[in-house]
Enzyme design. Structure first.
Site, PDB file in Angstrom:
ATOM      1  N   ASP A 103       0.826  -1.208   0.000  1.00 29.77           N
ATOM      2  CA  ASP A 103       0.000   0.000   0.000  1.00 29.77           C
ATOM      3  C   ASP A 103       0.858   1.256   0.000  1.00 29.77           C
ATOM      4  OD1 ASP A 103      -1.956   2.006   0.622  1.00 29.77           O
ATOM      5  OD2 ASP A 103      -3.200   0.450   1.507  1.00 29.77           O
ATOM      6  N   HIS A 114      -3.548  -0.377  -2.345  1.00 36.19           N
ATOM      7  CA  HIS A 114      -4.631   0.106  -1.488  1.00 36.19           C
ATOM      8  C   HIS A 114      -6.015  -0.363  -1.925  1.00 36.19           C
ATOM      9  CE1 HIS A 114      -6.009   2.739   1.688  1.00 36.19           C
ATOM     10  NE2 HIS A 114      -6.769   3.450   0.868  1.00 36.19           N
TER      11      HIS A 114
END
Length: 225
Positions: free
Chosen positions: A180, A205
């Protein structure tokens, strides 16, 4: 657990509409799970209100479901979901997907250790490079469509503090997204400490866009667990 599959109530993050979950919902449907995605009032078009408005909308969506519910909240969506899901007996679990997990009196700003702004009116801008920030491993065509669907986001929602924290009483799982670029793994792991169960997925993400089948299978495993 009964044979009845719970309905998965999907809460998007900031700047995102319910359509961000279309691919995931298709995979969930194939696994036999009904689902619905919530439109948060603080996201455009015509964005309005703050955290409490988002929480009230999530709560109303849950209350409209007949039967068991599992709530899946992504990114900012973890904050209003935390506020919304208390004292709803048919909610079996709250799943935080690369999400913020506040305690009572906390906001996104306090969770990030950032100073709270004096003015929270107006919109909070999306980052300059959403592809790198949010969709690094998402197929190009899918990422292009996702970027075209990003909408305005009310700043107030980031500064409002929660007054209830569902994870104190609702069984919770945190899914860490290990690649992420938006919410660091270190920050996710700090917030995951509030959850009873922690899982991981090797994505950026937005796994609902990059690996929707894998995410649906993980959610199925969590629900059955």
């Amino acid at each position: 657990m009964t044979d009845q599959r719970p309905t998965l109530v999907l809460v998007p993050g900031a700047w995102h509409l319910p359509s961000t979950y279309d691919l995931l919902r298709g995979e969930l449907d194939a696994l036999g799970y009904p689902s619905l995605a919530v439109k948060l009032p603080t996201t455009g078009p015509d964005a309005r209100g703050g955290l409490r408005d988002d929480a009230d909308t999530i709560r109303a969506a849950i209350e409209a479901v007949s039967g068991p519910v599992v709530v899946v909240a992504h990114s900012y969506g973890g904050i209003p979901a935390t506020e919304a899901v208390t004292d709803l007996p048919h909610v079996q679990r709250l799943v935080y997907l690369a999400a913020f997990v506040p305690d009572i009196g906390e906001s996104m700003y306090t969770l990030l250790g950032a100073p709270e702004p004096d003015v929270v009116e107006g919109m909070f801008p999306i980052g300059a490079d959403p592809r790198a920030q949010l969709y690094a491993d998402v197929p190009e065509a899918v990422a292009d469509l996702a970027i075209s669907r990003l909408v305005d986001q009310r700043h107030q929602a980031f500064a409002d503090r929660v007054t209830r924290a569902a994870w104190h009483t609702v069984p919770s799982t945190y899914i860490v997204t290990e690649q992420d670029a938006s919410l660091s793994v270190a920050v996710q792991e700090q917030m995951a400490a509030h959850a009873k169960d922690v899982r991981r997925i090797a994505t950026s993400h937005s796994p609902f866009l990059s690996r929707p089948a894998e995410l649906a299978a993980l959610l199925d495993e969590i629900v059955r667990g």
